[in-house]
Motif scaffolding. Sequence first.
Motif, PDB file in Angstrom:
ATOM      1  N   VAL A  97      27.135  40.946  17.259  1.00  0.00           N
ATOM      2  CA  VAL A  97      25.675  40.901  17.281  1.00  0.00           C
ATOM      3  C   VAL A  97      25.218  39.917  18.363  1.00  0.00           C
ATOM      4  CG1 VAL A  97      23.581  40.609  15.915  1.00  0.00           C
ATOM      5  CG2 VAL A  97      25.712  41.313  14.798  1.00  0.00           C
ATOM      6  N   PHE A  98      24.365  40.405  19.254  1.00  0.00           N
ATOM      7  CA  PHE A  98      23.826  39.589  20.329  1.00  0.00           C
ATOM      8  C   PHE A  98      22.323  39.424  20.127  1.00  0.00           C
ATOM      9  CE2 PHE A  98      27.489  41.798  21.952  1.00  0.00           C
ATOM     10  CZ  PHE A  98      28.143  40.877  22.768  1.00  0.00           C
ATOM     11  N   ARG A  99      21.847  38.192  20.185  1.00  0.00           N
ATOM     12  CA  ARG A  99      20.412  37.943  20.249  1.00  0.00           C
ATOM     13  C   ARG A  99      20.115  37.416  21.651  1.00  0.00           C
ATOM     14  NH1 ARG A  99      19.021  34.293  16.029  1.00  0.00           N
ATOM     15  NH2 ARG A  99      19.688  32.610  17.409  1.00  0.00           N
ATOM     16  N   ARG A 100      19.270  38.130  22.381  1.00  0.00           N
ATOM     17  CA  ARG A 100      18.961  37.756  23.760  1.00  0.00           C
ATOM     18  C   ARG A 100      17.463  37.578  23.921  1.00  0.00           C
ATOM     19  NH1 ARG A 100      20.954  41.208  29.034  1.00  0.00           N
ATOM     20  NH2 ARG A 100      22.962  40.351  28.379  1.00  0.00           N
ATOM     21  N   VAL A 101      17.095  36.469  24.541  1.00  0.00           N
ATOM     22  CA  VAL A 101      15.710  36.230  24.947  1.00  0.00           C
ATOM     23  C   VAL A 101      15.707  36.214  26.473  1.00  0.00           C
ATOM     24  CG1 VAL A 101      13.726  34.698  24.861  1.00  0.00           C
ATOM     25  CG2 VAL A 101      15.209  34.922  22.858  1.00  0.00           C
ATOM     26  N   SER A 102      15.068  37.219  27.072  1.00  0.00           N
ATOM     27  CA  SER A 102      15.096  37.396  28.520  1.00  0.00           C
ATOM     28  C   SER A 102      13.729  37.100  29.107  1.00  0.00           C
ATOM     29  CB  SER A 102      15.495  38.832  28.874  1.00  0.00           C
ATOM     30  OG  SER A 102      16.702  39.186  28.232  1.00  0.00           O
ATOM     31  N   SER A 103      13.707  36.656  30.356  1.00  0.00           N
ATOM     32  CA  SER A 103      12.447  36.306  30.995  1.00  0.00           C
ATOM     33  C   SER A 103      12.393  36.807  32.428  1.00  0.00           C
ATOM     34  CB  SER A 103      12.245  34.788  30.970  1.00  0.00           C
ATOM     35  OG  SER A 103      13.305  34.126  31.641  1.00  0.00           O
ATOM     36  N   SER A 104      11.187  36.882  32.932  1.00  0.00           N
ATOM     37  CA  SER A 104      10.940  37.270  34.314  1.00  0.00           C
ATOM     38  C   SER A 104      10.022  36.229  34.938  1.00  0.00           C
ATOM     39  CB  SER A 104      10.278  38.650  34.376  1.00  0.00           C
ATOM     40  OG  SER A 104       9.913  38.985  35.703  1.00  0.00           O
ATOM     41  N   ALA A 105      10.511  35.565  35.992  1.00  0.00           N
ATOM     42  CA  ALA A 105       9.736  34.517  36.671  1.00  0.00           C
ATOM     43  C   ALA A 105       9.211  33.477  35.686  1.00  0.00           C
ATOM     44  CB  ALA A 105       8.588  35.138  37.456  1.00  0.00           C
ATOM     45  N   GLY A 106      10.046  33.116  34.725  1.00  0.00           N
ATOM     46  CA  GLY A 106       9.694  32.090  33.760  1.00  0.00           C
ATOM     47  C   GLY A 106       8.886  32.559  32.573  1.00  0.00           C
ATOM     48  N   ARG A 107       8.498  33.847  32.524  1.00  0.00           N
ATOM     49  CA  ARG A 107       7.711  34.377  31.407  1.00  0.00           C
ATOM     50  C   ARG A 107       8.628  35.128  30.446  1.00  0.00           C
ATOM     51  NH1 ARG A 107       3.695  38.185  34.574  1.00  0.00           N
ATOM     52  NH2 ARG A 107       5.757  38.871  35.244  1.00  0.00           N
ATOM     53  N   PRO A 108       8.694  34.725  29.163  1.00  0.00           N
ATOM     54  CA  PRO A 108       9.509  35.468  28.206  1.00  0.00           C
ATOM     55  C   PRO A 108       9.027  36.914  28.088  1.00  0.00           C
ATOM     56  CG  PRO A 108       8.858  33.351  27.299  1.00  0.00           C
ATOM     57  CD  PRO A 108       8.044  33.553  28.548  1.00  0.00           C
ATOM     58  N   LEU A 109       9.959  37.855  28.207  1.00  0.00           N
ATOM     59  CA  LEU A 109       9.573  39.266  28.236  1.00  0.00           C
ATOM     60  C   LEU A 109      10.299  40.091  27.176  1.00  0.00           C
ATOM     61  CD1 LEU A 109       7.613  40.741  30.184  1.00  0.00           C
ATOM     62  CD2 LEU A 109       9.608  41.602  31.402  1.00  0.00           C
ATOM     63  N   GLU A 110      11.355  39.541  26.612  1.00  0.00           N
ATOM     64  CA  GLU A 110      12.162  40.338  25.682  1.00  0.00           C
ATOM     65  C   GLU A 110      12.806  39.438  24.640  1.00  0.00           C
ATOM     66  OE1 GLU A 110      15.633  43.600  26.269  1.00  0.00           O
ATOM     67  OE2 GLU A 110      16.135  41.595  27.045  1.00  0.00           O
ATOM     68  N   HIS A 111      12.737  39.877  23.394  1.00  0.00           N
ATOM     69  CA  HIS A 111      13.558  39.325  22.311  1.00  0.00           C
ATOM     70  C   HIS A 111      14.241  40.520  21.677  1.00  0.00           C
ATOM     71  CE1 HIS A 111      14.685  37.979  18.307  1.00  0.00           C
ATOM     72  NE2 HIS A 111      14.524  36.722  18.699  1.00  0.00           N
ATOM     73  N   VAL A 112      15.548  40.615  21.819  1.00  0.00           N
ATOM     74  CA  VAL A 112      16.262  41.788  21.322  1.00  0.00           C
ATOM     75  C   VAL A 112      17.510  41.355  20.574  1.00  0.00           C
ATOM     76  CG1 VAL A 112      17.575  42.092  23.483  1.00  0.00           C
ATOM     77  CG2 VAL A 112      17.217  44.052  21.949  1.00  0.00           C
ATOM     78  N   VAL A 113      17.749  42.013  19.456  1.00  0.00           N
ATOM     79  CA  VAL A 113      18.991  41.841  18.702  1.00  0.00           C
ATOM     80  C   VAL A 113      19.750  43.159  18.786  1.00  0.00           C
ATOM     81  CG1 VAL A 113      20.024  41.388  16.456  1.00  0.00           C
ATOM     82  CG2 VAL A 113      17.992  40.110  17.164  1.00  0.00           C
ATOM     83  N   SER A 114      20.956  43.107  19.329  1.00  0.00           N
ATOM     84  CA  SER A 114      21.781  44.292  19.543  1.00  0.00           C
ATOM     85  C   SER A 114      23.044  44.180  18.703  1.00  0.00           C
ATOM     86  CB  SER A 114      22.169  44.428  21.016  1.00  0.00           C
ATOM     87  OG  SER A 114      21.030  44.456  21.848  1.00  0.00           O
TER      88      SER A 114
END
Length: 245
Positions: free
Chosen positions: A212-229
């Motif tokens: 199980v992966f929890r990823r918080v991804s961002s673009s240019a410093g702005r959080p854009l994704e919180h996903v649990v895979s």
Amino acid sequence: MAATRPVRTVTAGPRTKHAQLSDALAEMAVKELGPEAAIPSERELMAAYGVSRATVRKAIDVLVSDGLLHRVHGKGTFVATPRLESRLHLASFSQDMRRRGLEPSTRLLSVEPDEPPSEVAQALALDPGASAWRVDRVRLADAEPIALEHGWYPRALLPGLDRHDLGGSLYELFADVFDAPIDAAEQTLWAETADAATARRLDAPVNTPLLVFRRVSSSAGRPLEHVVSRYRGDRYQLHMSLDAS
């Protein structure tokens, strides 16, 4: 099943008989049988190699532990499908699968605006009461289910997300349509077993091990994704290079 033809002999010597038999079964699995083929029965192996049932079971246990074989209750022992191996790097599922020469695809379960849980809202830096897109998808490689994704995405940064094709790489969509390429992420990994609902989505037995992966991804410093895979642990593994620095 046709009579078992030994690909190696098992003899008394410095190596234990079960270790020799493990080598023979591993060679048989890779060179003769292939993924998801049944190996010969314990009785057939005993007769073919002239060993005891205890020796056969020890040899099989070693290969099950190594991930080369897997047991199915009431049916027998089968050659395991090789796990997809991934190195930890910032890439979408689609990009990751294409790099392996596999065809990624997606089964979209739902996309809808909703109020995220507090920990998700905090990770995405959302104002109190702000809504986000919830996107649930099954990810496949060569038409085989590999992962179940539950993702949250800020509506204010991704207006009209539900009007786009979400069957491919969201990272490519974010870059091409919203001018918001994902350039950083924080990721946490843990283990679970599949409950009935997850197992059904992944075409897997209940209690299948999951990565199980929890990823918080961002673009240019702005959080854009919180996903649990949730990835099938019997079909997916990680590779990490470590040093002493």
